[in-house]
Design a protein around this motif. Structure first.
Motif, PDB file in Angstrom:
ATOM      1  N   ILE A 463      64.134 -79.373 -32.166  1.00  0.00           N
ATOM      2  CA  ILE A 463      63.528 -78.069 -32.449  1.00  0.00           C
ATOM      3  C   ILE A 463      62.389 -77.811 -31.479  1.00  0.00           C
ATOM      4  O   ILE A 463      61.523 -78.672 -31.264  1.00  0.00           O
ATOM      5  CB  ILE A 463      63.018 -78.030 -33.903  1.00  0.00           C
ATOM      6  CG1 ILE A 463      64.181 -78.265 -34.882  1.00  0.00           C
ATOM      7  CG2 ILE A 463      62.338 -76.705 -34.198  1.00  0.00           C
ATOM      8  CD1 ILE A 463      63.743 -78.364 -36.319  1.00  0.00           C
ATOM      9  N   SER A 464      62.401 -76.612 -30.910  1.00  0.00           N
ATOM     10  CA  SER A 464      61.298 -76.201 -30.036  1.00  0.00           C
ATOM     11  C   SER A 464      60.429 -75.129 -30.693  1.00  0.00           C
ATOM     12  O   SER A 464      59.241 -75.019 -30.390  1.00  0.00           O
ATOM     13  CB  SER A 464      61.846 -75.677 -28.697  1.00  0.00           C
ATOM     14  OG  SER A 464      62.787 -74.633 -28.902  1.00  0.00           O
ATOM     15  N   VAL A 465      61.016 -74.315 -31.611  1.00  0.00           N
ATOM     16  CA  VAL A 465      60.261 -73.295 -32.346  1.00  0.00           C
ATOM     17  C   VAL A 465      60.625 -73.401 -33.811  1.00  0.00           C
ATOM     18  O   VAL A 465      61.806 -73.411 -34.171  1.00  0.00           O
ATOM     19  CB  VAL A 465      60.557 -71.868 -31.822  1.00  0.00           C
ATOM     20  CG1 VAL A 465      59.847 -70.835 -32.691  1.00  0.00           C
ATOM     21  CG2 VAL A 465      60.150 -71.729 -30.365  1.00  0.00           C
ATOM     22  N   ASP A 466      59.584 -73.457 -34.656  1.00  0.00           N
ATOM     23  CA  ASP A 466      59.795 -73.532 -36.104  1.00  0.00           C
ATOM     24  C   ASP A 466      58.674 -72.734 -36.764  1.00  0.00           C
ATOM     25  O   ASP A 466      57.530 -73.177 -36.828  1.00  0.00           O
ATOM     26  CB  ASP A 466      59.769 -74.987 -36.574  1.00  0.00           C
ATOM     27  CG  ASP A 466      60.036 -75.104 -38.074  1.00  0.00           C
ATOM     28  OD1 ASP A 466      60.254 -74.076 -38.729  1.00  0.00           O
ATOM     29  OD2 ASP A 466      60.013 -76.244 -38.582  1.00  0.00           O
ATOM     30  N   GLU A 467      59.029 -71.521 -37.231  1.00  0.00           N
ATOM     31  CA  GLU A 467      58.005 -70.657 -37.805  1.00  0.00           C
ATOM     32  C   GLU A 467      58.602 -69.846 -38.946  1.00  0.00           C
ATOM     33  O   GLU A 467      59.820 -69.669 -39.044  1.00  0.00           O
ATOM     34  CB  GLU A 467      57.436 -69.720 -36.731  1.00  0.00           C
ATOM     35  CG  GLU A 467      58.479 -68.805 -36.090  1.00  0.00           C
ATOM     36  CD  GLU A 467      57.884 -67.936 -35.000  1.00  0.00           C
ATOM     37  OE1 GLU A 467      56.688 -68.097 -34.716  1.00  0.00           O
ATOM     38  OE2 GLU A 467      58.625 -67.099 -34.442  1.00  0.00           O
ATOM     39  N   TYR A 468      57.721 -69.379 -39.814  1.00  0.00           N
ATOM     40  CA  TYR A 468      58.148 -68.569 -40.956  1.00  0.00           C
ATOM     41  C   TYR A 468      57.924 -67.095 -40.630  1.00  0.00           C
ATOM     42  O   TYR A 468      56.866 -66.701 -40.129  1.00  0.00           O
ATOM     43  CB  TYR A 468      57.357 -68.942 -42.210  1.00  0.00           C
ATOM     44  CG  TYR A 468      57.546 -70.375 -42.636  1.00  0.00           C
ATOM     45  CD1 TYR A 468      58.814 -70.871 -42.895  1.00  0.00           C
ATOM     46  CD2 TYR A 468      56.450 -71.212 -42.784  1.00  0.00           C
ATOM     47  CE1 TYR A 468      58.990 -72.181 -43.283  1.00  0.00           C
ATOM     48  CE2 TYR A 468      56.614 -72.532 -43.180  1.00  0.00           C
ATOM     49  CZ  TYR A 468      57.890 -73.011 -43.419  1.00  0.00           C
ATOM     50  OH  TYR A 468      58.067 -74.306 -43.804  1.00  0.00           O
ATOM     51  N   VAL A 469      58.972 -66.298 -40.935  1.00  0.00           N
ATOM     52  CA  VAL A 469      58.893 -64.844 -40.777  1.00  0.00           C
ATOM     53  C   VAL A 469      59.276 -64.218 -42.111  1.00  0.00           C
ATOM     54  O   VAL A 469      59.619 -64.926 -43.073  1.00  0.00           O
ATOM     55  CB  VAL A 469      59.828 -64.364 -39.637  1.00  0.00           C
ATOM     56  CG1 VAL A 469      59.361 -64.923 -38.294  1.00  0.00           C
ATOM     57  CG2 VAL A 469      61.274 -64.743 -39.927  1.00  0.00           C
ATOM     58  N   ALA A 470      59.228 -62.914 -42.174  1.00  0.00           N
ATOM     59  CA  ALA A 470      59.487 -62.228 -43.445  1.00  0.00           C
ATOM     60  C   ALA A 470      60.892 -62.493 -43.961  1.00  0.00           C
ATOM     61  O   ALA A 470      61.119 -62.631 -45.165  1.00  0.00           O
ATOM     62  CB  ALA A 470      59.250 -60.724 -43.274  1.00  0.00           C
ATOM     63  N   GLU A 471      61.868 -62.576 -43.053  1.00  0.00           N
ATOM     64  CA  GLU A 471      63.263 -62.734 -43.488  1.00  0.00           C
ATOM     65  C   GLU A 471      63.633 -64.181 -43.809  1.00  0.00           C
ATOM     66  O   GLU A 471      64.664 -64.441 -44.438  1.00  0.00           O
ATOM     67  CB  GLU A 471      64.216 -62.224 -42.395  1.00  0.00           C
ATOM     68  CG  GLU A 471      64.097 -60.736 -42.113  1.00  0.00           C
ATOM     69  CD  GLU A 471      62.945 -60.448 -41.134  1.00  0.00           C
ATOM     70  OE1 GLU A 471      62.314 -61.435 -40.648  1.00  0.00           O
ATOM     71  OE2 GLU A 471      62.660 -59.274 -40.879  1.00  0.00           O
ATOM     72  N   GLY A 472      62.853 -65.154 -43.329  1.00  0.00           N
ATOM     73  CA  GLY A 472      63.211 -66.554 -43.561  1.00  0.00           C
ATOM     74  C   GLY A 472      62.527 -67.469 -42.562  1.00  0.00           C
ATOM     75  O   GLY A 472      61.363 -67.262 -42.210  1.00  0.00           O
ATOM     76  N   THR A 473      63.267 -68.457 -42.076  1.00  0.00           N
ATOM     77  CA  THR A 473      62.738 -69.449 -41.141  1.00  0.00           C
ATOM     78  C   THR A 473      63.310 -69.202 -39.754  1.00  0.00           C
ATOM     79  O   THR A 473      64.541 -69.210 -39.572  1.00  0.00           O
ATOM     80  CB  THR A 473      63.095 -70.874 -41.593  1.00  0.00           C
ATOM     81  OG1 THR A 473      62.637 -71.074 -42.934  1.00  0.00           O
ATOM     82  CG2 THR A 473      62.455 -71.905 -40.690  1.00  0.00           C
ATOM     83  N   HIS A 474      62.429 -68.975 -38.804  1.00  0.00           N
ATOM     84  CA  HIS A 474      62.850 -68.752 -37.421  1.00  0.00           C
ATOM     85  C   HIS A 474      62.892 -70.101 -36.692  1.00  0.00           C
ATOM     86  O   HIS A 474      61.888 -70.803 -36.591  1.00  0.00           O
ATOM     87  CB  HIS A 474      61.885 -67.795 -36.720  1.00  0.00           C
ATOM     88  CG  HIS A 474      62.206 -67.601 -35.263  1.00  0.00           C
ATOM     89  ND1 HIS A 474      61.224 -67.413 -34.309  1.00  0.00           N
ATOM     90  CD2 HIS A 474      63.399 -67.574 -34.596  1.00  0.00           C
ATOM     91  CE1 HIS A 474      61.804 -67.270 -33.121  1.00  0.00           C
ATOM     92  NE2 HIS A 474      63.123 -67.359 -33.289  1.00  0.00           N
ATOM     93  N   LEU A 475      64.083 -70.453 -36.176  1.00  0.00           N
ATOM     94  CA  LEU A 475      64.273 -71.721 -35.484  1.00  0.00           C
ATOM     95  C   LEU A 475      64.872 -71.496 -34.111  1.00  0.00           C
ATOM     96  O   LEU A 475      65.841 -70.730 -33.965  1.00  0.00           O
ATOM     97  CB  LEU A 475      65.193 -72.663 -36.279  1.00  0.00           C
ATOM     98  CG  LEU A 475      64.695 -73.158 -37.640  1.00  0.00           C
ATOM     99  CD1 LEU A 475      65.779 -73.976 -38.330  1.00  0.00           C
ATOM    100  CD2 LEU A 475      63.435 -73.983 -37.486  1.00  0.00           C
ATOM    101  N   VAL A 476      64.310 -72.127 -33.117  1.00  0.00           N
ATOM    102  CA  VAL A 476      64.910 -72.235 -31.788  1.00  0.00           C
ATOM    103  C   VAL A 476      65.110 -73.717 -31.552  1.00  0.00           C
ATOM    104  O   VAL A 476      64.145 -74.494 -31.556  1.00  0.00           O
ATOM    105  CB  VAL A 476      64.015 -71.614 -30.703  1.00  0.00           C
ATOM    106  CG1 VAL A 476      64.650 -71.789 -29.328  1.00  0.00           C
ATOM    107  CG2 VAL A 476      63.757 -70.139 -30.990  1.00  0.00           C
ATOM    108  N   ALA A 477      66.356 -74.120 -31.352  1.00  0.00           N
ATOM    109  CA  ALA A 477      66.644 -75.557 -31.303  1.00  0.00           C
ATOM    110  C   ALA A 477      67.927 -75.833 -30.530  1.00  0.00           C
ATOM    111  O   ALA A 477      68.699 -74.910 -30.207  1.00  0.00           O
ATOM    112  CB  ALA A 477      66.755 -76.111 -32.723  1.00  0.00           C
ATOM    113  N   GLN A 478      68.139 -77.137 -30.256  1.00  0.00           N
ATOM    114  CA  GLN A 478      69.406 -77.648 -29.719  1.00  0.00           C
ATOM    115  C   GLN A 478      70.115 -78.365 -30.850  1.00  0.00           C
ATOM    116  O   GLN A 478      69.550 -79.273 -31.477  1.00  0.00           O
ATOM    117  CB  GLN A 478      69.142 -78.627 -28.576  1.00  0.00           C
ATOM    118  CG  GLN A 478      68.493 -78.019 -27.340  1.00  0.00           C
ATOM    119  CD  GLN A 478      69.469 -77.211 -26.524  1.00  0.00           C
ATOM    120  OE1 GLN A 478      69.263 -76.015 -26.305  1.00  0.00           O
ATOM    121  NE2 GLN A 478      70.549 -77.839 -26.084  1.00  0.00           N
ATOM    122  N   VAL A 479      71.358 -77.967 -31.145  1.00  0.00           N
ATOM    123  CA  VAL A 479      72.123 -78.579 -32.230  1.00  0.00           C
ATOM    124  C   VAL A 479      73.529 -78.882 -31.745  1.00  0.00           C
ATOM    125  O   VAL A 479      73.940 -78.481 -30.657  1.00  0.00           O
ATOM    126  CB  VAL A 479      72.178 -77.648 -33.469  1.00  0.00           C
ATOM    127  CG1 VAL A 479      70.796 -77.404 -34.039  1.00  0.00           C
ATOM    128  CG2 VAL A 479      72.868 -76.332 -33.122  1.00  0.00           C
TER     129      VAL A 479
END
Length: 493
Positions: A463-479
């Motif tokens: 995971i490179s980005v892990d943040e909370y937004v109004a709609e849910g959890t914003h993730l930028v990652a390699q999977v």
């Protein structure tokens, strides 16, 4: 024929080894503040093993070995023998030292050792006839009750050598099997050891006395007539048939246990959990490293083959990914073929691993020989092509020139000490770098109600980005691709 008359063989040379006291277990225990001064955790199994003591003078075992067909493997006062056929003198001495360690692990007292220089072992008696007579004199002088040969003896060599030295003779394979039988704890481990023992015994059945080895004929030959005819099957044939029946039962049980192990491996593969296996020579420190890295608290002992049952623990990388770390059974030079076959299901942990951490004892007199022996066994079970990380352990006891040579023993080498903790951070980082990396990038907003997907990304992705937004959890990652497919519906616009 006497050895001195054989023109094709070099002059036999004998070398003797005086008895040395076994090392103290307490000297081998490292310090670790995490476990109240004991880095190996709770050692209840080790305490149980050390709690058993013998009471002298209590045995009622028959002393005349000719009266019994099956004899308990009783290694108490032993003389070691070896035939030096190739390599340097240092190699021969190291092999004898290892045989001494094996004998002491089995619970015996080593009195003397004899090495004979020959181009090949004697076909009839392993040692040459002159050295067999000399060995008999040594047995009488020391009061030994067992001779241990550093090699796998044929049934004929075993029988002839016993007949001439007049004491029990045990070869290297039987010795290792006895150690395995002492240390096996799980149902699977006990079944594997019994299977190997039966396969070994089946080829070496022998009977003492004519009634055990001959069928009775149809005529009154030899003074046996009516009433003396048997069922047409000798005692040895009956025993061999019973052994084959038992082998079939054990193989069926092991197949059932292997099916359970396969289900567990399948679950880990479906979950995309990477696996790491600790492999290496016996007593190289694999269990100690497992305890240091995971706090597993598995049994650690300064003895050969202390670990027979694999132990798996979950670990987490610095970026949150989960992987498994497995402690496997140790290898040894000339590991008996029957053992490799019997333990194949356990050794499959190495074949299926994403990364092999090859643990080497840096303080051993011949660490390169250990590396070659382990890689030979890995090749025989089909794990030679797996990614390998070489972890040179016990660097606090190793010579600097040896460590310098071992740095070039592989593409990736880490120097570490499970006792002092030196190099553990570097080892963890090297393991994390060797794990398979997820291949697909995602930029998603996962709804609040799908916390299961967030957890999977945390466990299996980078995971490179892990943040909370109004709609849910914003993730930028390699999977991994399969997880990326499930998350594609939540891709950020």
């Amino acid at each position: 024929m006497n050895d001195s008359h054989d023109a094709h063989e070099p002059e036999p040379q004998a070398q003797w080894f005086a008895d040395e006291p076994a090392g103290s277990l307490g000297d081998q225990q490292p310090d670790n503040a995490r476990f109240d001064g004991h880095d190996d955790g709770d050692q209840l199994d080790l305490e149980d093993r050390a709690a058993l003591t013998r009471v002298p003078g209590m045995s009622t075992e028959l002393q005349d070995e000719s009266e019994v067909e099956y004899r308990q493997l009783r290694l108490e006062r032993v003389v070691l023998i070896s035939v030096w056929t190739h390599g340097s003198q240092a190699d021969a001495l190291n092999a004898m030292a290892e045989l001494k360690a094996l004998a002491e692990t089995a619970g015996s007292q080593v009195l003397d050792g004899l090495i004979q220089r020959r181009s090949r072992p004697e076909a009839a008696t392993y040692l040459g006839s002159g050295k067999v007579a000399e060995l008999r004199e040594v047995v009488l002088a020391t009061g030994a009750d067992t001779v241990i040969a550093d090699g796998e003896l044929t049934p004929a060599q075993l029988r002839n050598l016993e007949d001439q030295v007049k004491v029990k003779v045990v070869d290297r394979t039987a010795l290792i099997l006895d150690i395995f039988a002492q240390h096996a704890r799980s149902l699977e481990g006990k079944a594997q050891v019994e299977l190997a023992q039966l396969n070994y015994m089946k080829q070496r059945l022998r009977g003492w006395g004519e009634s055990l080895s001959r069928q009775v004929g149809g005529r009154a030959a030899g003074g046996v007539g009516i009433g003396g005819r048997g069922p047409g099957e000798t005692r040895i044939e009956t025993d061999r048939r019973r052994i084959n029946t038992r082998i079939a039962i054990l193989r069926k049980r092991l197949r059932a246990m292997e099916a359970t192990r396969q289900v567990q491996r399948g679950d880990r593969r479906r979950s995309r959990v990477p696996s790491v296996a600790l492999v290496g020579y016996t007593n190289a420190g694999k269990s100690s490293l497992l305890n240091r890295l995971t706090g597993a608290g598995v049994l650690v002992e300064d003895a050969l083959f202390a670990t027979l049952d694999p132990t798996t623990r979950r670990c987490r990388t610095a970026d949150g990914r989960v992987y498994t770390l497995t402690d496997t059974v140790g290898f040894v030079r000339h590991l008996p073929t029957d053992l490799v076959e019997a333990f194949r299901s356990t050794l499959e942990e190495s074949v299926q691993a994403d990364l092999l951490v090859h643990v080497v004892d840096g303080s051993d007199p011949d660490p390169q020989g250990q590396i070659d022996a382990v890689r030979g066994v890995l090749e025989s079970i089909g794990a030679a092509g797996r990614p390998e990380l070489l972890a040179v352990n016990k660097i606090d006891q190793a010579q600097p020139e040896v460590l310098a040579a071992l740095r070039n023993a592989g593409d990736r080498v880490v120097l570490v000490s499970a006792r002092s903790g030196d190099g553990l951070g570097e080892l963890r980082a090297a393991i994390e770098d060797g794990l398979p990396s997820p291949q697909e990038s995602i930029d998603v907003v996962i709804p609040w109600g799908r916390g299961d997907l967030v957890d999977r990304v945390h466990r299996n992705g980078q995971i490179s980005v892990d943040e909370y937004v109004a709609e849910g959890t914003h993730l930028v990652a390699q999977v991994h691709p399969d997880l990326a497919g499930e998350l594609r519906q939540f891709a950020r616009a």
